[in-house]
Design a protein around this motif. Sequence first.
Motif, PDB file in Angstrom:
ATOM      1  N   PRO A 239       0.896  -1.238  -0.109  1.00 30.53           N
ATOM      2  CA  PRO A 239       0.159  -0.065   0.050  1.00 30.53           C
ATOM      3  C   PRO A 239       0.853   1.389  -0.009  1.00 30.53           C
ATOM      4  O   PRO A 239       0.632   2.278  -0.681  1.00 30.53           O
ATOM      5  CB  PRO A 239      -0.813  -0.166   1.023  1.00 30.53           C
ATOM      6  CG  PRO A 239      -0.900  -1.575   1.517  1.00 30.53           C
ATOM      7  CD  PRO A 239       0.256  -2.211   0.926  1.00 30.53           C
ATOM      8  N   VAL A 240       1.894   1.250   0.887  1.00 31.18           N
ATOM      9  CA  VAL A 240       2.762   2.459   0.685  1.00 31.18           C
ATOM     10  C   VAL A 240       3.305   2.819  -0.576  1.00 31.18           C
ATOM     11  O   VAL A 240       3.401   4.110  -1.089  1.00 31.18           O
ATOM     12  CB  VAL A 240       3.927   2.316   1.902  1.00 31.18           C
ATOM     13  CG1 VAL A 240       4.878   1.190   1.477  1.00 31.18           C
ATOM     14  CG2 VAL A 240       4.594   3.600   2.055  1.00 31.18           C
ATOM     15  N   ALA A 243       0.378   3.978  -2.895  1.00 29.93           N
ATOM     16  CA  ALA A 243      -0.088   5.538  -2.710  1.00 29.93           C
ATOM     17  C   ALA A 243       0.649   6.347  -3.524  1.00 29.93           C
ATOM     18  O   ALA A 243       0.248   7.404  -4.145  1.00 29.93           O
ATOM     19  CB  ALA A 243       0.125   5.696  -1.304  1.00 29.93           C
ATOM     20  N   GLN A 251       0.493   6.991   2.579  1.00 28.87           N
ATOM     21  CA  GLN A 251      -0.574   5.755   2.611  1.00 28.87           C
ATOM     22  C   GLN A 251      -1.577   6.077   3.395  1.00 28.87           C
ATOM     23  O   GLN A 251      -2.825   5.621   3.058  1.00 28.87           O
ATOM     24  CB  GLN A 251       0.261   4.786   3.439  1.00 28.87           C
ATOM     25  CG  GLN A 251      -0.485   3.593   3.460  1.00 28.87           C
ATOM     26  CD  GLN A 251       0.366   2.223   4.195  1.00 28.87           C
ATOM     27  OE1 GLN A 251       1.400   2.466   4.450  1.00 28.87           O
ATOM     28  NE2 GLN A 251      -0.538   1.410   4.584  1.00 28.87           N
TER      29      GLN A 251
END
Length: 293
Positions: A239-240, A243, A251
């Motif tokens: 996810p980081v 993003a 995130q």
Amino acid sequence: MSSGTANQRPRTRISAWRPAVAGITEVFHAHFTDHAYPMHTHDTWDLMILDDGCVDFAVDRRRHGAAGSGTVVLLPPGVPHDGRTVNASGFRKRVLYLDAQVLPGRLAGAAVDVPVHADAALHQRLHQLHNALNAAGDAFEAESRLAFVRERLLAHLGASPRARTSGREAGRLAATLRELLDSSLRTGMTLDEAASLLHAHPTHLIRCFRQTYGLPPHTYLTGRRVERARLLLLTGQRPVDVAMAVGFHDQAHLNRHFKRHLGVPPGRYLAGRSHDQRLPGPQRNGATPPRAT
């Protein structure tokens, strides 16, 4: 609790920051219970919404009062003014300090003549703008909302021309803007940049887009970023990293919008899916994967 503590007035509370939004030099939120500003001036337009309580102030040696939720006060650059609480409950306010270029200087006289506005639509637009400014990373939405606030202020100051165009021309502008947004998901684009490229006024551009597609461009842009994030997450990316790849500020920014669109944050969206299901590549036994719905 002692009686002295019980009778003590609430302490003054303030917060201030400078957002990454062109035209806004500072955001200032405050709850004053016993305060008096001395006479002073600003280099900026002072745009205040009163959320609660009463305030008494002078502009160019004329005193005014503002009371109750929904009141909007606009003070021009360079004009002396003060301000003070009226009663023990004080007042709560949210202020935007707008760059002097946001509104023409020639309108300062009209602002001095009528600094207080009981305008529910303007108050609502400002409330939405403050909410966007509170959400770090939503600069395009804040720029869009500022454009409509500016339009409403110009109407109050007697200078509000609105561009008109045919349905076909509106559709052309909207389609071109959509192409620009799609091509800049990661890098981003400001509303002023888009308006300059398309030779259109920002609010006119937003209206054309909404008329054609049924939603404002900042909402479309966020939805496209969430959809792109969803696809990248399904390939196993973190996810980081996702993003940043789709243009979210961080995130946390991705998490907030992803949850609003899909009901769960990115981590929970993938929970329960096997490792093999998340990885791209050939399927077992040559089977063709089902199409996502």
